[in-house]
Design a protein around this motif. Sequence first.
Motif, PDB file in Angstrom:
ATOM      1  N   CYS A 176      -3.410   2.473   6.532  1.00 54.94           N
ATOM      2  CA  CYS A 176      -3.919   2.890   5.222  1.00 54.94           C
ATOM      3  C   CYS A 176      -5.417   2.630   5.100  1.00 54.94           C
ATOM      4  CB  CYS A 176      -3.179   2.173   4.099  1.00 54.94           C
ATOM      5  SG  CYS A 176      -3.668   0.441   3.900  1.00 54.94           S
ATOM      6  N   CYS A 192      -3.730  -2.032   9.189  1.00 56.21           N
ATOM      7  CA  CYS A 192      -2.800  -1.051   8.616  1.00 56.21           C
ATOM      8  C   CYS A 192      -3.461   0.330   8.626  1.00 56.21           C
ATOM      9  CB  CYS A 192      -2.443  -1.454   7.193  1.00 56.21           C
ATOM     10  SG  CYS A 192      -1.274  -0.346   6.382  1.00 56.21           S
ATOM     11  N   CYS A 223       0.848  -1.196   0.000  1.00 60.14           N
ATOM     12  CA  CYS A 223       0.000   0.000   0.000  1.00 60.14           C
ATOM     13  C   CYS A 223       0.884   1.246   0.000  1.00 60.14           C
ATOM     14  CB  CYS A 223      -0.932  -0.011   1.212  1.00 60.14           C
ATOM     15  SG  CYS A 223      -0.064   0.179   2.790  1.00 60.14           S
ATOM     16  N   ARG A 251       3.218  -1.241   3.406  1.00 58.84           N
ATOM     17  CA  ARG A 251       2.825  -2.542   3.956  1.00 58.84           C
ATOM     18  C   ARG A 251       2.313  -3.443   2.838  1.00 58.84           C
ATOM     19  NH1 ARG A 251       4.811  -3.120   8.501  1.00 58.84           N
ATOM     20  NH2 ARG A 251       4.084  -2.008  10.335  1.00 58.84           N
ATOM     21  N   HIS A 265      -0.187  -6.123   1.448  1.00 57.92           N
ATOM     22  CA  HIS A 265      -1.537  -6.611   1.724  1.00 57.92           C
ATOM     23  C   HIS A 265      -1.821  -7.828   0.849  1.00 57.92           C
ATOM     24  CE1 HIS A 265      -2.957  -3.357   4.364  1.00 57.92           C
ATOM     25  NE2 HIS A 265      -2.147  -2.581   3.664  1.00 57.92           N
TER      26      HIS A 265
HETATM   27 ZN   LIG Z   1      -1.716  -0.576   4.203  1.00 61.40          ZN
END
Ligand SMILES: [Zn+2]
Length: 506
Positions: free
Chosen positions: A364, A362, A301, A305, A307
């Motif tokens: 995000c 996360c 992302c 991170r 995903h």
């Molecule tokens: Zn993320």
Amino acid sequence: MGARHPPRSLRSLRGRAAGRRVSTHPAPPFDAWAWLQACNETALANLDPRAWVAPLRERRLAALLNVAQRDSPLYRRRWGGARTLADLEPVSKTELMQGFDDWATDRAITREGAEALLADPASLSDAWLGRYLVWSSSGTSGEPGIFVQDAASLAAYDAIDSLRLRGPVHAPGLWGMGRTFAYVGATGGHFAGVASVERLRRLAWAPWAPRVQVLSVQTPLPALAAALQAMSPQVLVTYPSCAVALAALQQAGDLHLRLDELWLGGEQLSAAQRQQLGQTFACPVRNNYGASECYSIACACALGRLHLNDDWVLLETLDRQGRPVAPGETAHTVALTNLANRTQPLLRYVLTDRVRYLTHPCACGSHFPAIEVQGRADDTLVLPAAGGRKAVLLPLALESVIEEAGGVTQFQLLQLSAKSLELRLAPAAPGTPGVADPAAAHARCAAALDAFLRAHGAQGVHITRGRQAPCRDARSGKLRRVIGLQDGPSEPPQQTAAGHRARRST
Ligand SMILES: [Zn+2]
């Protein structure tokens, strides 16, 4: 990321066929209906993961299990009295390769036929049997794998690339229209990355489609930089180690790339590297985790991170005994189930990746599970060159030289001093991959390496034969195949390389 996977993803874009050969080879596989369906379903899962991901996953798993039990003799035998996927014993690459002709759900797929295709460099990205793309992994785990992709699985990878790797909004250049993509990767075989890029180039037809150009990662860095500068790509697709080396040139003022995006894969990307690359090239850094077995396992992302694409992939984290580990704990291995490919099923397929599910959401906001992958962490070597300069040698390039010229996959190259390298080869042992004639293999590898180093300007470098077998890193348990001077020569425990999986997937 040990993740190995390089940059693959050009696929989702259509490349202009500039300079492509006129050929009688069968066009690469592409199914417009499968492509539209995969894009539609992936978009729905992006929009509302809670509503769509679980139903899509369950539907795909049911269809995969049905076709595997019905049409794959190998899985029919393995299934026995299993009731669910969890009852199935994890399967290794060795077992699948040994039972290759019984593995696929199409009896026309044979190892002999696939190997014949792979032996012909001119057939890269050809539709095999009129409908499949075939690629191989380089065999860092001891045995090269042969993986057959049908049009539906390619469509799934295309959709993930377009709709996840690049983020929900990727202007300018929607779908890459009118842009130039430069791919720097392993080109010495039918590897997933270069096969994907070639497929893209050959499928392209529209004049506004992106231009896609391929460069070998074995190109000496100054020549590589010059070629990229002349090309002036908007998107660079490569391995983290290569991007870092190019970033150093950019920072020194020796390279002036103006990138819109940088796509990475195939090796570990640290947070510091990601930040440095983003700042140096002043563009978004896209990273992914994939493999020859499944091209699009996870996408990073905007926060970096990874995903998991858990509508297309199941990834079980297991301990040394094959039992599930708790979220937050790092797995010894993972069992991968690729829900996209029903032609050559991968059900609970063992990958020697050390993966951890993160326990906190996360920042995000993504609902796709966040994972960490301890991936490959090989070093870039810096060796003396003429005039007091330095020759920079990328790990993937060194590894591919040893693999291709020496015909070995189990090795370790250590830099002992500024001008001294030691090459360790794994001896052959019953039931394990290794080198049958270490002296002859070393001679071949040393000669190839020496020529490669000279071509890159390195001078006065001495290559010696290591007396001990390659050893895994005592802390991470991983086999590092190129170890630079900064870490010093390692004299760790005696463990033969049973290596890590092929990252040349891309
Ligand atoms: Zn993320």
